[in-house]
Design a protein around this motif. Structure first.
Motif, mmCIF file in Angstrom:
data_model
loop_
_atom_site.group_PDB
_atom_site.id
_atom_site.type_symbol
_atom_site.label_atom_id
_atom_site.label_comp_id
_atom_site.label_asym_id
_atom_site.label_seq_id
_atom_site.Cartn_x
_atom_site.Cartn_y
_atom_site.Cartn_z
ATOM 1 N N GLN A 1 0.851 -1.189 0.000
ATOM 2 C CA GLN A 1 0.000 0.000 0.000
ATOM 3 C C GLN A 1 0.887 1.240 0.000
ATOM 4 O OE1 GLN A 1 -2.404 -0.239 3.527
ATOM 5 N NE2 GLN A 1 -3.900 -1.553 2.560
ATOM 6 N N THR A 2 0.583 2.170 -0.885
ATOM 7 C CA THR A 2 1.305 3.436 -0.915
ATOM 8 C C THR A 2 0.313 4.579 -0.831
ATOM 9 O OG1 THR A 2 1.281 3.493 -3.329
ATOM 10 C CG2 THR A 2 3.216 2.527 -2.288
ATOM 11 N N LEU A 3 0.702 5.614 -0.135
ATOM 12 C CA LEU A 3 -0.109 6.820 0.021
ATOM 13 C C LEU A 3 0.738 7.985 -0.465
ATOM 14 C CD1 LEU A 3 -2.853 7.751 1.142
ATOM 15 C CD2 LEU A 3 -1.679 8.237 3.274
ATOM 16 N N THR A 4 0.301 8.609 -1.571
ATOM 17 C CA THR A 4 1.074 9.670 -2.202
ATOM 18 C C THR A 4 0.308 10.982 -2.146
ATOM 19 O OG1 THR A 4 1.912 8.004 -3.740
ATOM 20 C CG2 THR A 4 2.287 10.310 -4.325
ATOM 21 N N PRO A 5 0.909 12.022 -1.567
ATOM 22 C CA PRO A 5 0.226 13.324 -1.578
ATOM 23 C C PRO A 5 0.286 13.958 -2.969
ATOM 24 C CG PRO A 5 2.341 13.503 -0.460
ATOM 25 C CD PRO A 5 2.157 12.057 -0.811
ATOM 26 N N HIS A 6 -0.851 14.533 -3.392
ATOM 27 C CA HIS A 6 -0.910 15.213 -4.688
ATOM 28 C C HIS A 6 -0.974 16.720 -4.525
ATOM 29 C CE1 HIS A 6 -1.111 11.963 -7.639
ATOM 30 N NE2 HIS A 6 -1.643 11.265 -6.661
ATOM 31 N N GLU A 7 -1.714 17.174 -3.556
ATOM 32 C CA GLU A 7 -1.837 18.589 -3.223
ATOM 33 C C GLU A 7 -2.340 18.653 -1.787
ATOM 34 O OE1 GLU A 7 -6.029 19.971 -4.967
ATOM 35 O OE2 GLU A 7 -4.702 19.191 -6.518
ATOM 36 N N PRO A 8 -2.423 19.822 -1.202
ATOM 37 C CA PRO A 8 -2.883 19.880 0.190
ATOM 38 C C PRO A 8 -4.253 19.214 0.368
ATOM 39 C CG PRO A 8 -1.976 21.987 -0.455
ATOM 40 C CD PRO A 8 -2.025 21.136 -1.687
ATOM 41 N N LEU A 9 -4.332 18.312 1.331
ATOM 42 C CA LEU A 9 -5.547 17.579 1.692
ATOM 43 C C LEU A 9 -6.050 16.625 0.606
ATOM 44 C CD1 LEU A 9 -7.463 20.407 3.557
ATOM 45 C CD2 LEU A 9 -5.991 18.660 4.528
ATOM 46 N N VAL A 10 -5.237 16.332 -0.411
ATOM 47 C CA VAL A 10 -5.599 15.363 -1.452
ATOM 48 C C VAL A 10 -4.483 14.323 -1.529
ATOM 49 C CG1 VAL A 10 -6.091 15.003 -3.897
ATOM 50 C CG2 VAL A 10 -6.914 17.060 -2.756
ATOM 51 N N GLN A 11 -4.862 13.049 -1.362
ATOM 52 C CA GLN A 11 -3.885 11.965 -1.383
ATOM 53 C C GLN A 11 -4.377 10.850 -2.299
ATOM 54 O OE1 GLN A 11 -3.859 10.993 2.741
ATOM 55 N NE2 GLN A 11 -2.461 12.652 3.268
ATOM 56 N N CYS A 12 -3.439 10.110 -2.846
ATOM 57 C CA CYS A 12 -3.757 8.970 -3.705
ATOM 58 C C CYS A 12 -3.325 7.691 -2.980
ATOM 59 C CB CYS A 12 -3.029 9.101 -5.032
ATOM 60 S SG CYS A 12 -3.311 7.712 -6.129
ATOM 61 N N LEU A 13 -4.271 6.800 -2.751
ATOM 62 C CA LEU A 13 -3.998 5.523 -2.103
ATOM 63 C C LEU A 13 -4.006 4.434 -3.170
ATOM 64 C CD1 LEU A 13 -3.694 3.828 0.505
ATOM 65 C CD2 LEU A 13 -6.180 3.650 0.528
ATOM 66 N N SER A 14 -2.907 3.680 -3.259
ATOM 67 C CA SER A 14 -2.850 2.595 -4.245
ATOM 68 C C SER A 14 -2.445 1.301 -3.556
ATOM 69 C CB SER A 14 -1.881 2.939 -5.375
ATOM 70 O OG SER A 14 -0.578 3.090 -4.868
ATOM 71 N N HIS A 15 -2.990 0.211 -4.080
ATOM 72 C CA HIS A 15 -2.703 -1.127 -3.563
ATOM 73 C C HIS A 15 -2.145 -1.971 -4.696
ATOM 74 C CE1 HIS A 15 -5.949 0.306 -0.901
ATOM 75 N NE2 HIS A 15 -5.335 -0.395 0.025
ATOM 76 N N HIS A 16 -1.164 -2.798 -4.370
ATOM 77 C CA HIS A 16 -0.625 -3.769 -5.319
ATOM 78 C C HIS A 16 -0.694 -5.135 -4.645
ATOM 79 C CE1 HIS A 16 0.918 -0.680 -8.032
ATOM 80 N NE2 HIS A 16 1.200 -0.004 -6.928
ATOM 81 N N PHE A 17 -1.397 -6.062 -5.280
ATOM 82 C CA PHE A 17 -1.588 -7.405 -4.737
ATOM 83 C C PHE A 17 -0.751 -8.394 -5.536
ATOM 84 C CE2 PHE A 17 -5.168 -5.166 -3.169
ATOM 85 C CZ PHE A 17 -5.607 -5.829 -2.038
ATOM 86 N N TYR A 18 -0.030 -9.251 -4.826
ATOM 87 C CA TYR A 18 0.745 -10.317 -5.457
ATOM 88 C C TYR A 18 0.356 -11.625 -4.780
ATOM 89 C CZ TYR A 18 3.476 -6.396 -7.137
ATOM 90 O OH TYR A 18 3.859 -5.215 -7.725
ATOM 91 N N ALA A 19 -0.172 -12.555 -5.566
ATOM 92 C CA ALA A 19 -0.639 -13.830 -5.014
ATOM 93 C C ALA A 19 -0.468 -14.926 -6.051
ATOM 94 C CB ALA A 19 -2.104 -13.731 -4.600
ATOM 95 N N SER A 20 -0.455 -16.153 -5.569
ATOM 96 C CA SER A 20 -0.404 -17.288 -6.487
ATOM 97 C C SER A 20 -1.772 -17.420 -7.163
ATOM 98 C CB SER A 20 -0.059 -18.565 -5.725
ATOM 99 O OG SER A 20 -1.102 -18.895 -4.845
ATOM 100 N N PRO A 21 -1.825 -18.056 -8.325
ATOM 101 C CA PRO A 21 -3.115 -18.218 -9.009
ATOM 102 C C PRO A 21 -4.165 -18.927 -8.148
ATOM 103 C CG PRO A 21 -1.331 -18.764 -10.494
ATOM 104 C CD PRO A 21 -0.720 -18.563 -9.137
ATOM 105 N N LEU A 22 -3.732 -19.769 -7.249
ATOM 106 C CA LEU A 22 -4.663 -20.477 -6.370
ATOM 107 C C LEU A 22 -5.379 -19.524 -5.416
ATOM 108 C CD1 LEU A 22 -5.663 -23.322 -5.719
ATOM 109 C CD2 LEU A 22 -3.803 -23.516 -4.068
ATOM 110 N N LEU A 23 -4.738 -18.412 -5.083
ATOM 111 C CA LEU A 23 -5.320 -17.441 -4.157
ATOM 112 C C LEU A 23 -5.872 -16.206 -4.859
ATOM 113 C CD1 LEU A 23 -2.674 -17.650 -1.322
ATOM 114 C CD2 LEU A 23 -5.036 -18.399 -1.213
ATOM 115 N N ALA A 24 -6.024 -16.257 -6.165
ATOM 116 C CA ALA A 24 -6.524 -15.096 -6.904
ATOM 117 C C ALA A 24 -7.916 -14.690 -6.446
ATOM 118 C CB ALA A 24 -6.519 -15.388 -8.398
ATOM 119 N N TRP A 25 -8.770 -15.649 -6.127
ATOM 120 C CA TRP A 25 -10.130 -15.327 -5.666
ATOM 121 C C TRP A 25 -10.089 -14.550 -4.360
ATOM 122 C CZ3 TRP A 25 -11.761 -17.036 -0.917
ATOM 123 C CH2 TRP A 25 -10.987 -18.021 -0.319
ATOM 124 N N TYR A 26 -9.185 -14.891 -3.469
ATOM 125 C CA TYR A 26 -9.094 -14.195 -2.184
ATOM 126 C C TYR A 26 -8.523 -12.789 -2.377
ATOM 127 C CZ TYR A 26 -8.258 -13.233 2.705
ATOM 128 O OH TYR A 26 -8.265 -12.659 3.944
#
Length: 86
Positions: A45-70
């Protein structure tokens, strides 16, 4: 580092057991590691400020194909929880 254990029990039967480890590496970077019987899911998870009081939250998921549903379920849960804040 925060370590948690999630268990889905019905009566006394354990169905799912997930061990999670959460590390905050920097002010805007969090690493979540979920270990299950089927494998490991790594969530960045990364939280990047763009301007005052505005932030961008991004998630990157890495899983085996068996756990893709989860992983898809986790993404859906994160989306629902963030949309309810707006």
């Amino acid at each position: 580092i925060v370590k948690l254990t999630h268990v889905l029990k019905i009566w006394s039967l354990k169905f799912i057991q997930i061990y999670s480890s959460i590390r905050q590496v920097g002010p805007g970077y969090v690493v979540l590691e979920l270990k299950t019987f089927f494998g490991t899911i790594l969530i960045l998870q990364t939280l990047t400020p763009h301007e005052p009081l505005v932030q961008c939250l991004s998630h990157h998921f890495y899983a085996s194909p068996l756990l893709a549903w989860y992983a898809k379920f986790c993404i859906w849960g994160e989306t629902v929880s963030k949309q309810s804040l707006n």
